[in-house]
Design a protein around this motif. Sequence first.
Motif, PDB file in Angstrom:
ATOM      1  N   ASP A  25      32.299  39.041  47.943  1.00 42.22           N
ATOM      2  CA  ASP A  25      32.628  37.635  48.179  1.00 42.22           C
ATOM      3  C   ASP A  25      31.486  36.702  47.799  1.00 42.22           C
ATOM      4  OD1 ASP A  25      35.098  38.191  50.071  1.00 42.22           O
ATOM      5  OD2 ASP A  25      33.425  39.354  50.883  1.00 42.22           O
ATOM      6  N   ARG A  72      33.089  29.940  51.616  1.00 41.75           N
ATOM      7  CA  ARG A  72      33.232  30.775  50.422  1.00 41.75           C
ATOM      8  C   ARG A  72      34.495  30.463  49.628  1.00 41.75           C
ATOM      9  NH1 ARG A  72      32.514  34.860  54.554  1.00 41.75           N
ATOM     10  NH2 ARG A  72      34.568  35.725  54.032  1.00 41.75           N
ATOM     11  N   ALA A  89      29.753  36.859  37.908  1.00 47.84           N
ATOM     12  CA  ALA A  89      30.072  36.719  39.328  1.00 47.84           C
ATOM     13  C   ALA A  89      30.948  35.502  39.584  1.00 47.84           C
ATOM     14  CB  ALA A  89      28.782  36.634  40.142  1.00 47.84           C
ATOM     15  N   PHE A 145      27.611  36.245  45.809  1.00 46.73           N
ATOM     16  CA  PHE A 145      26.629  36.711  44.829  1.00 46.73           C
ATOM     17  C   PHE A 145      25.275  36.125  45.182  1.00 46.73           C
ATOM     18  CE2 PHE A 145      24.274  36.070  40.810  1.00 46.73           C
ATOM     19  CZ  PHE A 145      24.257  37.361  40.336  1.00 46.73           C
ATOM     20  N   LEU A 169      33.129  34.592  43.032  1.00 43.91           N
ATOM     21  CA  LEU A 169      32.179  34.795  44.116  1.00 43.91           C
ATOM     22  C   LEU A 169      31.456  33.498  44.466  1.00 43.91           C
ATOM     23  CD1 LEU A 169      32.803  37.726  43.284  1.00 43.91           C
ATOM     24  CD2 LEU A 169      30.414  38.265  43.763  1.00 43.91           C
ATOM     25  N   ARG A 211      36.383  30.713  45.098  1.00 42.92           N
ATOM     26  CA  ARG A 211      37.416  31.654  44.666  1.00 42.92           C
ATOM     27  C   ARG A 211      38.188  31.103  43.469  1.00 42.92           C
ATOM     28  NH1 ARG A 211      38.695  37.062  45.642  1.00 42.92           N
ATOM     29  NH2 ARG A 211      40.906  37.374  45.261  1.00 42.92           N
TER      30      ARG A 211
END
Length: 207
Positions: free
Chosen positions: A107, A170, A125, A109, A130, A174
Amino acid sequence: APKANVRELLLGIDTSVFIPGPPTATPTMVCTRGFSPVYNNLTILKALALLPEDLPEWRFNFVAGGPLLEDHREWASKNLSQQALARMSFMGGVASDGVLRALQSADIFVSMSRSDGTATSLLEALSCGLHPILSDIPANRPWGQTLIPPNDPVALAKAMEQAIRFPELRKPSRHGARSSMIELADSSLNMQQLVEWIDALPIKPRA
């Protein structure tokens, strides 16, 4: 060359290969940078040692090998708790398909490189969606908002803690990071753009 027409264009990556994996059950961090002084993985280990024990379950995977790998393994065994060590892995270097699987299984980097250009590993990534936590160096500033002084494990630990505790931090990466890579770092599109620029150059006939 004040009159030069300079254009920036990334070599890019294959965004059809580096695609997001399924959502993870456990927040997982990954570093694909090698174990050498410039990539500064020791700062990451020092930050992992500072993570609070009451965090939700997490994982951290170091993917690459390198000349300092064994030194870093030894440092981790002496300075990290058994709980933290159980949540980490040193993969010791893998083939390209292994790098892809590691990115698609993560999830977050993390890269604390002290010096860099636009890193292919970072673009890979981001293409996998990520969330980046990066060293605050010029090459990284266009690609992430969570920028940490390269030798500040306390600040890095805080950033990792926040990313683990709060999944909403996060989520924007995505789709947002992935979209940026398709737009800016797709190798096939960028090479097509390069050809178009070259074709458009005025060619002076030889005398």
